[in-house]
Design a protein around this motif. Structure first.
Motif, PDB file in Angstrom:
ATOM      1  N   ASP A 152      -3.183  70.199  24.820  1.00 55.60           N
ATOM      2  CA  ASP A 152      -3.057  70.855  23.510  1.00 55.60           C
ATOM      3  C   ASP A 152      -4.355  70.707  22.729  1.00 55.60           C
ATOM      4  N   THR A 153      -4.715  71.763  22.010  1.00 56.57           N
ATOM      5  CA  THR A 153      -5.947  71.759  21.222  1.00 56.57           C
ATOM      6  C   THR A 153      -5.662  72.109  19.769  1.00 56.57           C
ATOM      7  N   TYR A 154      -6.479  71.563  18.901  1.00 54.58           N
ATOM      8  CA  TYR A 154      -6.403  71.859  17.476  1.00 54.58           C
ATOM      9  C   TYR A 154      -7.828  71.990  16.938  1.00 54.58           C
ATOM     10  N   TYR A 155      -7.975  72.815  15.920  1.00 57.67           N
ATOM     11  CA  TYR A 155      -9.292  73.088  15.365  1.00 57.67           C
ATOM     12  C   TYR A 155      -9.285  73.025  13.847  1.00 57.67           C
ATOM     13  N   LYS A 157     -12.092  77.905  13.735  1.00 58.15           N
ATOM     14  CA  LYS A 157     -11.094  78.621  14.541  1.00 58.15           C
ATOM     15  C   LYS A 157     -11.608  79.998  14.915  1.00 58.15           C
ATOM     16  N   SER A 216      -1.153  64.690  16.361  1.00 56.79           N
ATOM     17  CA  SER A 216      -1.669  65.995  15.941  1.00 56.79           C
ATOM     18  C   SER A 216      -1.877  66.076  14.434  1.00 56.79           C
ATOM     19  N   ASP A 217      -1.209  65.217  13.660  1.00 58.46           N
ATOM     20  CA  ASP A 217      -1.329  65.296  12.204  1.00 58.46           C
ATOM     21  C   ASP A 217      -2.323  64.294  11.634  1.00 58.46           C
ATOM     22  N   GLN A 236      -7.845  64.400  12.596  1.00 61.92           N
ATOM     23  CA  GLN A 236      -9.016  64.764  11.802  1.00 61.92           C
ATOM     24  C   GLN A 236      -9.527  63.626  10.921  1.00 61.92           C
TER      25      GLN A 236
END
Length: 126
Positions: free
Chosen positions: A57-60, A65, A104-105, A108
């Motif tokens: 899974d990826t997040y930006y 984005k 995931s939260d 950052q």
């Protein structure tokens, strides 16, 4: 001890592309993640992208984005950041970071990542 080594930085004009590389020696985790952060003098370190080692899974960050893509080569313990359509505001020192447990939260927040590389400079000229 986990060791992260980045490469691939450089100087490009606006609209150009760069690909960053990170080798994560002695890193192994089924619950962790590998991430890219960037920082400019006098500013906080900003989470750019993350990939979870299990599942991929990826997040930006919203600012990248659609322009940046993070990927991994799990067998060789490498993570990549493909940066396209670069803008002057993408300029900064880019760091590879990792932890053996990530969420995931919270990825950052730089405090949530335990291992850090030395950084590679990216400069985008206008």
């Amino acid at each position: 001890q986990v060791q992260l080594v980045e490469s691939g930085g450089g100087s490009v004009p606006t609209g150009g592309s760069l690909r960053l590389f990170c080798t994560a020696s002695r890193y192994a985790s089924s619950t962790g993640c590998l991430a890219w952060f960037r920082q400019n003098p006098g500013k906080e370190r900003e989470g750019v992208a993350v990939i979870f080692t299990s599942g991929g899974d990826t997040y930006y960050a919203d600012s990248v984005k659609g322009r940046f893509t993070i990927s991994q080569d799990k067998a060789n313990k490498k993570v990549f950041l493909q940066m396209d359509s670069l803008k002057p505001e993408d300029t900064g020192m880019y760091y590879c970071a990792a932890n053996t447990f990530c969420a995931s939260d919270s990825w950052q927040h730089s405090q949530s990542l335990k291992y850090w590389g030395q950084g590679t400079q990216v400069t985008v000229s206008s």
